[in-house]
Enzyme design. Sequence first.
Site, mmCIF file in Angstrom:
data_model
loop_
_atom_site.group_PDB
_atom_site.id
_atom_site.type_symbol
_atom_site.label_atom_id
_atom_site.label_comp_id
_atom_site.label_asym_id
_atom_site.label_seq_id
_atom_site.Cartn_x
_atom_site.Cartn_y
_atom_site.Cartn_z
ATOM 1 N N TYR A 2 0.861 -1.189 0.000
ATOM 2 C CA TYR A 2 0.000 0.000 0.000
ATOM 3 C C TYR A 2 0.893 1.234 0.000
ATOM 4 O O TYR A 2 1.870 1.308 0.749
ATOM 5 C CB TYR A 2 -0.872 0.005 1.263
ATOM 6 C CG TYR A 2 -1.667 1.277 1.454
ATOM 7 C CD1 TYR A 2 -2.979 1.377 1.006
ATOM 8 C CD2 TYR A 2 -1.096 2.388 2.085
ATOM 9 C CE1 TYR A 2 -3.704 2.542 1.172
ATOM 10 C CE2 TYR A 2 -1.812 3.563 2.252
ATOM 11 C CZ TYR A 2 -3.113 3.638 1.797
ATOM 12 O OH TYR A 2 -3.821 4.794 1.965
ATOM 13 N N GLU A 33 -3.643 7.580 -3.789
ATOM 14 C CA GLU A 33 -3.591 6.337 -3.028
ATOM 15 C C GLU A 33 -3.483 5.158 -3.979
ATOM 16 O O GLU A 33 -4.360 4.950 -4.813
ATOM 17 C CB GLU A 33 -4.853 6.203 -2.172
ATOM 18 C CG GLU A 33 -4.852 4.986 -1.273
ATOM 19 C CD GLU A 33 -6.155 4.840 -0.491
ATOM 20 O OE1 GLU A 33 -7.242 4.855 -1.102
ATOM 21 O OE2 GLU A 33 -6.073 4.717 0.749
#
Length: 326
Positions: free
Chosen positions: A84, A172
């Site tokens: 991530y 993101e």
Amino acid sequence: LSLSLCLSFSIVLKAQILAGGRGKGVFDSGLKGGVHLTTDPAVVGELASKMLGYNLTTKQTPKDGVKVKTVMVAEALDISRETYFAILMDRACNGPVMVGSPQGGMDIEEVAARTPELIFKEAIDIFEGVRDDQALRMAANLGFKGPLERQAADQIKKLYDLFLKVDATQVEVNPLGETPQGQVVCFDAKINFDDNAEFRQKAVFAMDDTAESDPIETEAAKYDLKYIGLDGNIACFVNGAGLAMATCDIIDLHGGKPANFLDLGGGVKENQVYAAFKLLTADPKVEAILVNIFGGIVNCAIIANGITKACRELELKVPLVVRLEG
Ligand SMILES: *[C@@H]1O[C@H](CO)[C@@H](O)[C@H](O)[C@H]1NC(C)=O
């Protein structure tokens, strides 16, 4: 002599509509599946021609489906590991910060709650940008090894360039993954844009698709009004986000519940006040309207005229309490 061109990689075609369940969807062209994999380039055009301009029906669309106007065609890749990575604006750092975790592909809030030691942060100096050592440290923290560490660090720096270029408040990437062939790839991403940058990001904002947004919010945005729906029964009509929140708090303190708040902002025009009232009264939950206007940033006469016009034309049925001061 017969030549057959066959690619060593697969191609994925994916119908671009804002609905899930596309893999199992059906087109009204007869084609089954909104997502297709192929290794034969000749098939790409054929498949795309049965997608573009046709309606795709999935479990999440209306029963007549949604018309497909765009098809994504990309190299299909396998993912061997998921991480991530995000860049976002952080008040505590007074600027952008990178957040990463080797635990990608899942809900990052859950990772943060269960294993906070697997979340890594690096504040970015807005003047310096992402330094080499920072990018490499983040890449290592994400678990990229050997040549992949450098590759990931380069991607991180490029993602920061993107972040600046499009006036993002958040980029993101989840997952930022690696392939069995040793590539670092942004497989899926979400980007939030700064509304204040609309004037210089016309191309980005032109892509805004409000088909699935709250219709009241979308309608409010047309008049430059900010509408936030809540659960109560008292509509709040205010100017400024701070006053909006203070007003909601005061209502709450006195045992009421706000139904929504509509923020007029500064530089108000009479037609905005009218539009605001129309939106507020259209909500059947609303049993009363509280207007709380700070006249320091707006002319109270404009508000007053707008309110009286709205009351007459909309035949207001609910009690209205108005405070205009300044
Ligand atoms: C296709 O979908 C659109 C909505 O995107 C809808 O308005 C239209 O009626 C559908 N057409 C058919 C033939 O079902």
